[in-house]
Design a protein around this motif. Structure first.
Motif, PDB file in Angstrom:
ATOM      1  N   LEU A  92      40.963  40.459  48.386  1.00 21.37           N
ATOM      2  CA  LEU A  92      40.406  41.016  47.152  1.00 21.37           C
ATOM      3  C   LEU A  92      40.148  39.929  46.115  1.00 21.37           C
ATOM      4  N   HIS A  93      41.016  38.908  46.082  1.00 24.32           N
ATOM      5  CA  HIS A  93      40.819  37.810  45.131  1.00 24.32           C
ATOM      6  C   HIS A  93      39.701  36.871  45.585  1.00 24.32           C
ATOM      7  N   GLY A 119      33.753  41.596  43.068  1.00 22.07           N
ATOM      8  CA  GLY A 119      33.159  42.696  43.816  1.00 22.07           C
ATOM      9  C   GLY A 119      33.635  44.046  43.313  1.00 22.07           C
ATOM     10  N   GLU A 120      32.830  45.062  43.529  1.00 22.33           N
ATOM     11  CA  GLU A 120      33.166  46.393  43.021  1.00 22.33           C
ATOM     12  C   GLU A 120      34.446  46.915  43.659  1.00 22.33           C
ATOM     13  N   ARG A 171      42.231  46.133  42.386  1.00 19.50           N
ATOM     14  CA  ARG A 171      43.168  45.152  41.831  1.00 19.50           C
ATOM     15  C   ARG A 171      44.049  45.665  40.697  1.00 19.50           C
ATOM     16  N   PRO A 172      43.636  46.664  39.907  1.00 19.29           N
ATOM     17  CA  PRO A 172      44.577  47.177  38.896  1.00 19.29           C
ATOM     18  C   PRO A 172      45.882  47.697  39.475  1.00 19.29           C
ATOM     19  N   TYR A 173      45.903  47.966  40.778  1.00 17.57           N
ATOM     20  CA  TYR A 173      47.107  48.485  41.420  1.00 17.57           C
ATOM     21  C   TYR A 173      47.955  47.375  42.046  1.00 17.57           C
ATOM     22  N   GLU A 174      47.563  46.141  41.844  1.00 13.73           N
ATOM     23  CA  GLU A 174      48.339  45.016  42.378  1.00 13.73           C
ATOM     24  C   GLU A 174      49.626  44.864  41.577  1.00 13.73           C
ATOM     25  N   THR A 175      50.767  44.834  42.263  1.00 12.81           N
ATOM     26  CA  THR A 175      52.059  44.787  41.571  1.00 12.81           C
ATOM     27  C   THR A 175      52.231  43.500  40.796  1.00 12.81           C
TER      28      THR A 175
END
Length: 567
Positions: A457-458, A463-464, A470-474
């Motif tokens: 994701l990083h 990307g959409e 990513r807001p759910y990444e701890t």
């Protein structure tokens, strides 16, 4: 359509997938690839694990390659926290081949956090992290290179340490876990605060201990001393617990005839290696504070009242005139202390609250491995691991505030606990079938899938799909800024000539956002940052720097303003 409502709709694409759909699909792909590829990977990994140097080289290079691949979206980190700027001041001072900088004649303009202005202009921190940053700065042109070196050293040394405790295969698996947990996505690799260097020092110490227990070796004695020396220069207080853990490890050997004499020889050699670190610390004390036994940290507590003292000590009172921002910082740090004084109840409540911080050291699937580690406590050496981790937790609990790098030295022990739990789980058999091995392999695969998912994701950061998930990444520790500092730096870089920037804070200024940070050699720096002390006082600094272009920076304006300073 407002973004709020868009977040509840599937991502606009031909498949109609939402964030959860992509999560399930990607994890399934990663699992399938791992299962199909494991039969080919396993024999090669087993052969590699037997070759120590090659394994260490691989584990050292992987985090570098993975982090550099992210530079397009996550560039070289910019410092943003007090401690980072203070460590960078240590590095810059060392780049000038000195341990302290002379006091500036107009030092009242340069007051900031965790930096002494009298009797020398110096950081309050020990030399360890600064030495690392200075090395990277001088050799590669950026202090972040030193951070990368520490991370690679830790990942490689974690494997070496585990070779003294477990089989080569599980040692390599532990090294891979170190890369996934503490490599390119971890805050230790994406900032200047520290962590990896103390963790690497812990690897040297805890890797040398079982080797020394098995037989005397000059190399291992030197590595033991080197680990303690590096840790002393990085985290002096916690070195007390590190030394006590070393003594406890050899406690059973004291009852064996001849062992005490053999271990005494190893201790003497290790002490010779530690001695230069002690001498360097004393010399730094003398250069910075004027006294051999007064730490810069202690002098800061006397002058500014910060950092806050340990909870069983009396709270320091400031003896210097504090800026409004320093006054607020003093009140904040004081508020961390128990209001009615330290008691057993306040100590235990603080300890219970801080348990959540240790999530930093474990990927979620590894909690199952921790549970499987419990049977290993019947052996003294693994009971010692648990005691050592507890010792660090109890000792650092006297800090009014806590950061995970305080216990960085035992990071490799956390990895050892996980690896030992997986190894024990792998030996379980249910009705004659090796179900435990499959379970251990599954836990490891989940860790790999977890890392590859978030790393991917990083890679596609803008990307959409990435933006949706990513807001759910701890732990979102990889740098996305700080945008304000970066934009101001870019504006200053475009301005010609040498600059003098007066910083004017509004009454409602958030004091943690400090802007007055300067180079070790203030007078020769291209940009000098100074506090706005009013027209009369400012005239003194303008007269001192007649050739510099004066600017006024107002960080609390909306938008923030950088304009020509008008007398």
């Amino acid at each position: 359509m407002p973004d709020f409502f868009r977040s509840f709709l599937p991502i606009q694409n031909p498949l109609g997938f939402g964030a959860g759909d992509y999560l399930a699909l990607l994890l399934a792909v990663i699992f399938l690839a791992a299962l199909l590829g494991w039969k080919r990977i396993e024999p090669r990994a087993s052969r590699l694990a037997q070759r120590t140097l090659w394994s260490m080289a691989l584990l050292a290079s992987v985090p570098i390659v993975l982090r550099l691949a992210l530079l397009a979206h996550h560039p070289v980190p910019s410092p943003d926290v007090y401690d980072e700027f203070s460590h960078l001041l240590v590095a810059d001072t060392l780049r000038h081949f000195r341990l302290a900088n002379p006091m500036h004649p107009l030092h009242q303009f340069f007051e900031t956090f965790f930096v002494l202005q009298e009797p020398s202009y110096s950081s309050i921190y020990p030399l360890g992290q600064g030495l690392l940053l200075a090395l990277g700065w001088m050799v590669f042109g950026t202090p972040w290179s030193g951070v990368i070196l520490a991370t690679t050293a830790f990942c490689a040394l974690c494997y070496w340490m585990l070779r003294g405790w477990t089989t080569p295969g599980w040692a390599l698996a532990g090294g891979a876990l170190a890369v996934m947990e503490f490599g390119p996505l971890n805050q230790w690799m994406n900032g200047y605060w520290g962590g990896s260097l103390a963790a690497a020092a812990g690897c040297l110490v805890f890797g040398a201990l079982p080797r020394l227990r098995a037989g005397t070796s000059r190399r291992d004695s030197v590595l033991l001393g080197l680990g303690i020396a590096v840790h002393l220069l990085t985290r002096p207080y916690e070195t007390l617990f590190l030394g006590l853990a070393v003594v406890l490890f050899f406690l059973p050997a004291f009852r064996i005839p001849g062992e005490v004499r053999r271990l005494a020889r190893s201790a003497a050699l290790a002490s010779l290696v530690v001695a230069p670190a002690i001498g360097l610390t004393l010399l730094q004390n003398r250069q910075v504070t004027g006294h051999w036994t007064t730490l810069p940290y202690s002098l800061s507590q006397y002058q500014y009242g910060v950092p806050a003292a340990l909870t069983f000590q009396s709270n320091p009172e400031p003896h210097a005139d504090l800026t409004p921002q320093q006054q607020m910082d003093y009140r904040m740090q004081t508020s961390f202390r128990p209001s009615g004084g330290e008691s057993l109840r306040s100590y235990l409540e603080r300890l219970e609250y801080r348990v959540r911080y240790y999530r930093f050291f474990f990927l979620p699937p590894l909690y199952l491995a921790l549970a499987a580690f419990v049977p290993a406590l019947r052996q003294y050496r693994f009971a010692w691991v648990a005691v050592t981790v507890t010792l660090f937790a109890l000792g650092t609990n006297f800090f009014p505030a806590f950061q995970v790098h305080y216990v960085a030295a035992v990071t490799c022990l956390f990895v050892l606990m996980c690896v030992t739990g997986l190894e024990w789980l792998g030996r379980l058999a249910i009705r004659g079938r090796p179900a435990g091995a499959e379970a251990a392999r599954l836990i490891f695969f989940v860790c790999v899938a977890h890392f590859l998912f978030w790393y991917g994701l990083h890679v596609f950061d803008t990307g959409e799909i990435s933006l949706a998930v990513r807001p759910y990444e701890t732990w979102d520790n990889i740098n996305h800024g700080p945008e304000r500092r970066i934009s101001v730096k870019q504006e200053l870089d475009r301005a010609p000539g040498d600059l003098l920037v007066f910083v004017h804070y509004a009454p409602q200024h958030i004091f943690q956002e400090e802007w007055v940070w300067n180079a070790a050699d203030i007078d020769r720096a291209r940009v000098v940052w100074a506090r706005d002390l009013g027209p009369e006082e400012n005239a003194k600094l303008l007269a001192y720097y007649p050739t510099r272009t004066p600017l006024l920076f107002e960080p609390d304006a909306r938008p923030m303003r950088l304009t020509r300073y008008q007398q």
